[in-house]
Design a protein around this motif. Structure first.
Motif, PDB file in Angstrom:
ATOM      1  N   TRP A 127      39.224  27.332  38.859  1.00 37.18           N
ATOM      2  CA  TRP A 127      40.086  27.296  40.038  1.00 37.18           C
ATOM      3  C   TRP A 127      40.519  28.710  40.425  1.00 37.18           C
ATOM      4  O   TRP A 127      40.494  29.072  41.608  1.00 37.18           O
ATOM      5  CB  TRP A 127      41.306  26.426  39.763  1.00 37.18           C
ATOM      6  CG  TRP A 127      42.226  26.309  40.935  1.00 37.18           C
ATOM      7  CD1 TRP A 127      42.070  25.500  42.018  1.00 37.18           C
ATOM      8  CD2 TRP A 127      43.442  27.031  41.139  1.00 37.18           C
ATOM      9  NE1 TRP A 127      43.126  25.672  42.880  1.00 37.18           N
ATOM     10  CE2 TRP A 127      43.983  26.600  42.369  1.00 37.18           C
ATOM     11  CE3 TRP A 127      44.122  27.983  40.398  1.00 37.18           C
ATOM     12  CZ2 TRP A 127      45.164  27.109  42.870  1.00 37.18           C
ATOM     13  CZ3 TRP A 127      45.304  28.492  40.908  1.00 37.18           C
ATOM     14  CH2 TRP A 127      45.816  28.047  42.131  1.00 37.18           C
ATOM     15  N   THR A 128      40.898  29.513  39.453  1.00 39.88           N
ATOM     16  CA  THR A 128      41.330  30.885  39.727  1.00 39.88           C
ATOM     17  C   THR A 128      40.183  31.714  40.289  1.00 39.88           C
ATOM     18  O   THR A 128      40.359  32.470  41.249  1.00 39.88           O
ATOM     19  CB  THR A 128      41.874  31.535  38.442  1.00 39.88           C
ATOM     20  OG1 THR A 128      42.958  30.749  37.946  1.00 39.88           O
ATOM     21  CG2 THR A 128      42.372  32.940  38.702  1.00 39.88           C
ATOM     22  N   ALA A 129      39.001  31.578  39.704  1.00 43.32           N
ATOM     23  CA  ALA A 129      37.847  32.337  40.199  1.00 43.32           C
ATOM     24  C   ALA A 129      37.476  31.912  41.613  1.00 43.32           C
ATOM     25  O   ALA A 129      37.146  32.765  42.451  1.00 43.32           O
ATOM     26  CB  ALA A 129      36.667  32.140  39.259  1.00 43.32           C
ATOM     27  N   THR A 130      37.556  30.627  41.898  1.00 41.77           N
ATOM     28  CA  THR A 130      37.240  30.141  43.239  1.00 41.77           C
ATOM     29  C   THR A 130      38.238  30.669  44.257  1.00 41.77           C
ATOM     30  O   THR A 130      37.853  31.126  45.339  1.00 41.77           O
ATOM     31  CB  THR A 130      37.224  28.604  43.263  1.00 41.77           C
ATOM     32  OG1 THR A 130      36.270  28.147  42.309  1.00 41.77           O
ATOM     33  CG2 THR A 130      36.881  28.069  44.633  1.00 41.77           C
ATOM     34  N   GLN A 172      37.430  33.448  47.323  1.00 44.31           N
ATOM     35  CA  GLN A 172      37.693  33.129  48.724  1.00 44.31           C
ATOM     36  C   GLN A 172      38.804  33.995  49.310  1.00 44.31           C
ATOM     37  O   GLN A 172      39.173  33.829  50.467  1.00 44.31           O
ATOM     38  CB  GLN A 172      38.090  31.657  48.863  1.00 44.31           C
ATOM     39  CG  GLN A 172      37.001  30.699  48.506  1.00 44.31           C
ATOM     40  CD  GLN A 172      37.508  29.262  48.497  1.00 44.31           C
ATOM     41  OE1 GLN A 172      38.695  28.994  48.610  1.00 44.31           O
ATOM     42  NE2 GLN A 172      36.575  28.336  48.362  1.00 44.31           N
ATOM     43  N   ARG A 173      39.334  34.882  48.505  1.00 47.53           N
ATOM     44  CA  ARG A 173      40.453  35.764  48.901  1.00 47.53           C
ATOM     45  C   ARG A 173      41.664  34.968  49.369  1.00 47.53           C
ATOM     46  O   ARG A 173      42.347  35.327  50.320  1.00 47.53           O
ATOM     47  CB  ARG A 173      40.015  36.742  49.970  1.00 47.53           C
ATOM     48  CG  ARG A 173      38.862  37.616  49.542  1.00 47.53           C
ATOM     49  CD  ARG A 173      38.995  38.985  50.095  1.00 47.53           C
ATOM     50  NE  ARG A 173      37.832  39.784  49.758  1.00 47.53           N
ATOM     51  CZ  ARG A 173      37.797  40.624  48.747  1.00 47.53           C
ATOM     52  NH1 ARG A 173      38.838  40.757  47.982  1.00 47.53           N
ATOM     53  NH2 ARG A 173      36.708  41.332  48.516  1.00 47.53           N
ATOM     54  N   ARG A 174      41.914  33.864  48.687  1.00 50.18           N
ATOM     55  CA  ARG A 174      43.084  33.043  48.967  1.00 50.18           C
ATOM     56  C   ARG A 174      44.083  33.259  47.839  1.00 50.18           C
ATOM     57  O   ARG A 174      43.702  33.604  46.723  1.00 50.18           O
ATOM     58  CB  ARG A 174      42.689  31.577  49.059  1.00 50.18           C
ATOM     59  CG  ARG A 174      41.662  31.375  50.198  1.00 50.18           C
ATOM     60  CD  ARG A 174      41.391  29.971  50.478  1.00 50.18           C
ATOM     61  NE  ARG A 174      42.594  29.392  51.091  1.00 50.18           N
ATOM     62  CZ  ARG A 174      42.765  28.094  51.214  1.00 50.18           C
ATOM     63  NH1 ARG A 174      41.860  27.254  50.791  1.00 50.18           N
ATOM     64  NH2 ARG A 174      43.850  27.623  51.774  1.00 50.18           N
ATOM     65  N   PRO A 175      45.364  33.045  48.083  1.00 47.30           N
ATOM     66  CA  PRO A 175      46.359  33.302  47.031  1.00 47.30           C
ATOM     67  C   PRO A 175      46.243  32.296  45.876  1.00 47.30           C
ATOM     68  O   PRO A 175      45.986  31.115  46.085  1.00 47.30           O
ATOM     69  CB  PRO A 175      47.698  33.156  47.741  1.00 47.30           C
ATOM     70  CG  PRO A 175      47.411  32.311  48.930  1.00 47.30           C
ATOM     71  CD  PRO A 175      45.997  32.608  49.332  1.00 47.30           C
ATOM     72  N   VAL A 176      46.428  32.797  44.681  1.00 51.28           N
ATOM     73  CA  VAL A 176      46.434  31.938  43.502  1.00 51.28           C
ATOM     74  C   VAL A 176      47.817  31.311  43.347  1.00 51.28           C
ATOM     75  O   VAL A 176      47.945  30.162  42.961  1.00 51.28           O
ATOM     76  CB  VAL A 176      46.033  32.745  42.243  1.00 51.28           C
ATOM     77  CG1 VAL A 176      46.132  31.899  40.994  1.00 51.28           C
ATOM     78  CG2 VAL A 176      44.628  33.295  42.401  1.00 51.28           C
TER      79      VAL A 176
END
Length: 65
Positions: A23-26, A30-34
């Motif tokens: 999940w973190t890598a995805t 995608q340059r979305r916030p974790v």
């Protein structure tokens, strides 16, 4: 009889760690916030570290069989 809890705990730690790592890598790819409201680099690092610790704990549980 004692290996049952070790197998269960090892599987829980490994599944959680693998899921969190994917999940973190995805999210990072995608340059979305974790995590909301936190630096993207800091949140990805903390989540990745938690995932690696969880995977290590799962591996440790499996060595106790």
């Amino acid at each position: 009889m004692e290996s049952g809890p070790a197998i269960f705990a090892g599987m829980v730690f490994c599944l959680f760690g693998a899921g969190l790592l994917v999940w973190t890598a995805t999210r990072a790819r995608q340059r979305r916030p974790v995590a909301q409201g936190v630096s993207p680099i800091a949140s990805a690092t903390a989540a990745g570290l938690a995932a690696m610790i969880s995977l290590a704990l799962g591996a440790w549980c499996f060595t106790r069989l």
